[in-house]
Design an enzyme around this catalytic site. Structure first.
Site, PDB file in Angstrom:
ATOM      1  N   LYS A   9      21.547 -27.788 -44.901  1.00 10.67           N
ATOM      2  CA  LYS A   9      21.375 -26.677 -45.829  1.00 10.67           C
ATOM      3  C   LYS A   9      20.904 -27.182 -47.204  1.00 10.67           C
ATOM      4  CE  LYS A   9      24.946 -23.777 -43.582  1.00 10.67           C
ATOM      5  NZ  LYS A   9      26.270 -23.139 -43.799  1.00 10.67           N
ATOM      6  N   TYR A  49      21.042 -15.295 -39.486  1.00 14.52           N
ATOM      7  CA  TYR A  49      22.433 -14.930 -39.770  1.00 14.52           C
ATOM      8  C   TYR A  49      22.734 -13.462 -39.457  1.00 14.52           C
ATOM      9  CZ  TYR A  49      23.685 -19.415 -41.966  1.00 14.52           C
ATOM     10  OH  TYR A  49      23.986 -20.738 -42.202  1.00 14.52           O
ATOM     11  N   ARG A  85      29.336 -29.911 -33.402  1.00 22.02           N
ATOM     12  CA  ARG A  85      30.322 -29.098 -34.138  1.00 22.02           C
ATOM     13  C   ARG A  85      31.499 -29.952 -34.602  1.00 22.02           C
ATOM     14  NH1 ARG A  85      29.493 -23.700 -35.795  1.00 22.02           N
ATOM     15  NH2 ARG A  85      31.679 -23.220 -35.362  1.00 22.02           N
ATOM     16  N   ASN A 112      28.693 -25.657 -47.628  1.00 18.05           N
ATOM     17  CA  ASN A 112      29.277 -26.530 -46.602  1.00 18.05           C
ATOM     18  C   ASN A 112      28.254 -27.352 -45.824  1.00 18.05           C
ATOM     19  OD1 ASN A 112      28.271 -24.480 -45.055  1.00 18.05           O
ATOM     20  ND2 ASN A 112      30.211 -23.965 -44.045  1.00 18.05           N
ATOM     21  N   HIS A 115      24.574 -26.359 -40.876  1.00 19.52           N
ATOM     22  CA  HIS A 115      24.759 -25.332 -39.851  1.00 19.52           C
ATOM     23  C   HIS A 115      24.614 -25.999 -38.491  1.00 19.52           C
ATOM     24  CE1 HIS A 115      24.303 -21.776 -37.350  1.00 19.52           C
ATOM     25  NE2 HIS A 115      23.303 -22.432 -36.774  1.00 19.52           N
ATOM     26  N   GLU A 126      18.679 -19.890 -31.296  1.00 23.27           N
ATOM     27  CA  GLU A 126      18.314 -20.502 -32.577  1.00 23.27           C
ATOM     28  C   GLU A 126      17.173 -21.510 -32.406  1.00 23.27           C
ATOM     29  OE1 GLU A 126      22.736 -19.887 -34.596  1.00 23.27           O
ATOM     30  OE2 GLU A 126      22.124 -21.922 -34.058  1.00 23.27           O
TER      31      GLU A 126
HETATM   32  P1  IDP Z   1      29.853 -21.967 -39.148  1.00 28.47           P
HETATM   33  O1  IDP Z   1      28.691 -22.300 -40.077  1.00 28.47           O
HETATM   34  O2  IDP Z   1      30.936 -23.013 -39.240  1.00 28.47           O
HETATM   35  O3  IDP Z   1      29.424 -21.667 -37.740  1.00 28.47           O
HETATM   36  P2  IDP Z   1      30.219 -19.091 -39.570  1.00 28.47           P
HETATM   37  O4  IDP Z   1      31.529 -18.376 -39.494  1.00 28.47           O
HETATM   38  O5  IDP Z   1      29.209 -18.837 -38.507  1.00 28.47           O
HETATM   39  O6  IDP Z   1      30.548 -20.648 -39.733  1.00 28.47           O
HETATM   40  O7  IDP Z   1      29.600 -18.704 -40.992  1.00 28.47           O
HETATM   41  C1  IDP Z   1      28.262 -19.028 -41.294  1.00 28.47           C
HETATM   42  C2  IDP Z   1      28.198 -19.545 -42.703  1.00 28.47           C
HETATM   43  O8  IDP Z   1      28.497 -18.484 -43.592  1.00 28.47           O
HETATM   44  C3  IDP Z   1      29.212 -20.640 -43.035  1.00 28.47           C
HETATM   45  O9  IDP Z   1      28.784 -21.923 -42.673  1.00 28.47           O
HETATM   46  C4  IDP Z   1      29.324 -20.490 -44.540  1.00 28.47           C
HETATM   47  O10 IDP Z   1      28.238 -21.148 -45.194  1.00 28.47           O
HETATM   48  C5  IDP Z   1      29.171 -18.992 -44.730  1.00 28.47           C
HETATM   49  N1  IDP Z   1      30.474 -18.323 -44.804  1.00 28.47           N
HETATM   50  C6  IDP Z   1      31.284 -17.980 -43.791  1.00 28.47           C
HETATM   51  N2  IDP Z   1      32.396 -17.375 -44.222  1.00 28.47           N
HETATM   52  C7  IDP Z   1      32.276 -17.334 -45.571  1.00 28.47           C
HETATM   53  C8  IDP Z   1      33.118 -16.833 -46.615  1.00 28.47           C
HETATM   54  O11 IDP Z   1      34.204 -16.305 -46.396  1.00 28.47           O
HETATM   55  N3  IDP Z   1      32.635 -16.992 -47.895  1.00 28.47           N
HETATM   56  C9  IDP Z   1      31.435 -17.581 -48.180  1.00 28.47           C
HETATM   57  N4  IDP Z   1      30.631 -18.064 -47.213  1.00 28.47           N
HETATM   58  C10 IDP Z   1      31.043 -17.949 -45.936  1.00 28.47           C
END
Ligand code: IDP
Length: 148
Positions: A9, A49, A85, A112, A115, A126
């Site tokens: 990212k 997304y 993962r 974070n 992805h 994807e």
């Molecule tokens: P993942 O990336 O670990 O699969 P997902 O639940 O699919 O997690 O969420 C996609 C992305 O959305 C996360 O990596 C994060 O960047 C963002 N995200 C998810 N939940 C939150 C939140 O509560 N606040 C802000 N960003 C979030």
């Protein structure tokens, strides 16, 4: 042999962590079969997304992923989806296990770093969305020392 889709990212690219993060996947034994750097369009971001549309963080997530260039890739290997993962770690860096990418380099869920596809169906869709059929089939010299 399984394939999965990964995005480094914008924060990973801006912080100069591209090489470090790709190295972790390479060292694990995963084989790169596609990679590109791109500025994500709003349309691609919303498609990628789509499952999160309507959530409170959705618009900030779209702004984040479109804010600066990303590096997208596909890797291949035994149990690649699960292996990637667990190399990446839990979504919220504070909950990510030590030694994972998100624990070692991240603090906030909205920054974070990586992805990674979360299952076989999302990996397939994807990969198709980001690369179409543009994957490289190649033999790696050390495959017999990684794959039994
Ligand atoms: P993942 O990336 O670990 O699969 P997902 O639940 O699919 O997690 O969420 C996609 C992305 O959305 C996360 O990596 C994060 O960047 C963002 N995200 C998810 N939940 C939150 C939140 O509560 N606040 C802000 N960003 C979030």
């Amino acid at each position: 042999m399984e394939r999965t889709f990964i995005i480094l990212k914008p924060d990973a690219v801006q912080r100069g962590l591209v090489g470090e993060i790709i190295s972790r996947f390479e060292r694990r034994g995963l084989k790169l079969v596609a990679m590109k750097m791109l500025q994500v369009s709003e349309e691609l971001a919303r498609q990628h997304y789509a499952v999160h549309e309507g959530r409170p963080f959705f618009e900030s997530l779209i702004r984040y992923i479109t804010s600066a260039p990303v590096v997208a890739m596909v890797v291949e290997g035994t149990d690649a989806i699960a292996v990637v993962r667990n190399t990446v770690g839990a979504t919220r860096p504070a909950e990510a296990a030590p030694g994972t990418i998100r624990a070692d380099f991240g603090l906030e869920i909205g920054r974070n770093l990586v992805h990674a596809s979360d299952g076989p169906e999302t990996a397939a869709s994807e990969i198709a969305l980001w690369f179409g059929d543009d994957l490289i089939e190649w033999q790696r010299a050390n495959d017999p020392w990684i794959f039994e």
